[in-house]
Design a protein around this motif. Sequence first.
Motif, mmCIF file in Angstrom:
data_model
loop_
_atom_site.group_PDB
_atom_site.id
_atom_site.type_symbol
_atom_site.label_atom_id
_atom_site.label_comp_id
_atom_site.label_asym_id
_atom_site.label_seq_id
_atom_site.Cartn_x
_atom_site.Cartn_y
_atom_site.Cartn_z
ATOM 1 N N ILE A 178 0.907 -1.151 0.119
ATOM 2 C CA ILE A 178 0.001 -0.123 0.097
ATOM 3 C C ILE A 178 0.974 1.503 0.081
ATOM 4 O O ILE A 178 0.722 1.992 -0.900
ATOM 5 N N MET A 179 1.892 1.330 0.666
ATOM 6 C CA MET A 179 2.780 2.533 0.908
ATOM 7 C C MET A 179 3.269 2.604 -0.433
ATOM 8 O O MET A 179 3.620 3.685 -1.091
ATOM 9 N N VAL A 223 2.660 1.635 -3.623
ATOM 10 C CA VAL A 223 1.433 1.973 -4.455
ATOM 11 C C VAL A 223 1.030 3.697 -4.217
ATOM 12 O O VAL A 223 1.233 4.816 -5.105
ATOM 13 N N LEU A 224 1.055 4.110 -3.032
ATOM 14 C CA LEU A 224 0.714 5.518 -2.512
ATOM 15 C C LEU A 224 1.827 6.417 -2.887
ATOM 16 O O LEU A 224 1.654 7.349 -3.631
ATOM 17 N N LEU A 225 3.082 6.179 -2.538
ATOM 18 C CA LEU A 225 3.976 6.867 -2.866
ATOM 19 C C LEU A 225 4.409 6.917 -4.322
ATOM 20 O O LEU A 225 4.777 8.200 -4.872
ATOM 21 N N THR A 226 4.044 6.138 -5.151
ATOM 22 C CA THR A 226 4.214 5.989 -6.628
ATOM 23 C C THR A 226 3.138 6.897 -7.383
ATOM 24 O O THR A 226 3.392 7.581 -8.265
ATOM 25 N N LEU A 227 1.855 6.787 -6.520
ATOM 26 C CA LEU A 227 0.786 7.749 -7.249
ATOM 27 C C LEU A 227 1.106 9.190 -6.982
ATOM 28 O O LEU A 227 0.800 10.078 -7.775
ATOM 29 N N VAL A 228 1.829 9.308 -5.832
ATOM 30 C CA VAL A 228 2.059 10.813 -5.412
ATOM 31 C C VAL A 228 3.195 11.192 -6.381
ATOM 32 O O VAL A 228 3.070 12.519 -6.632
ATOM 33 N N SER A 263 1.543 12.060 -9.981
ATOM 34 C CA SER A 263 0.716 12.935 -9.673
ATOM 35 C C SER A 263 1.395 14.436 -9.501
ATOM 36 O O SER A 263 1.126 15.308 -10.433
ATOM 37 N N CYS A 280 7.519 -0.180 -7.817
ATOM 38 C CA CYS A 280 6.204 -0.589 -7.207
ATOM 39 C C CYS A 280 5.658 -1.831 -7.760
ATOM 40 O O CYS A 280 5.178 -2.440 -7.129
#
Length: 149
Positions: free
Chosen positions: A24-25, A27-32, A35, A66
């Motif tokens: 989860i971390m 994926v979130l860091l990659t999405l940030v 973006s 990721c």
Amino acid sequence: MAQTPQERFATPVSGDTYRKPVKIMAVLLTLVMFSAIVAGLGSAEAVDGAAWLLLIGGGLGMGLGCYHIVRGKTTIDAHGIRQDWIFPKVYPWDEIYKAKLLRLPFGTRLMLTTSRPPFKAIHGGTRELEAAFEEIAAMLPGRTGPAGR
């Protein structure tokens, strides 16, 4: 007589390389990161070409990392230990001199000493892999040379 790793793992043990919180971390860091790159497209005049290449390269690297964190598998079988990664990790039993268990908050690692320095870290994200890591650490606390010779 004690079992060898080849005998014990004749039936393979396989599972996710990383636990769910780590996935989860990642994926979130990659999405940030992605973006931030997309948001930066609106102000492209403020960023020069070299910086864009760094951002895009970093984003692609994060995306690849990721993917492997989310999809990675670790397998222990009669041949040795394998872990999927950008560059797959493959360690036959006859190359492993020593194994030590390392428990960390976000996952368990098996630290291997092989004929090729430095030490290697194999990640285990499931209870089955953690139990197998414990057995391996007990079987291979330290040997003097290849295959115990």
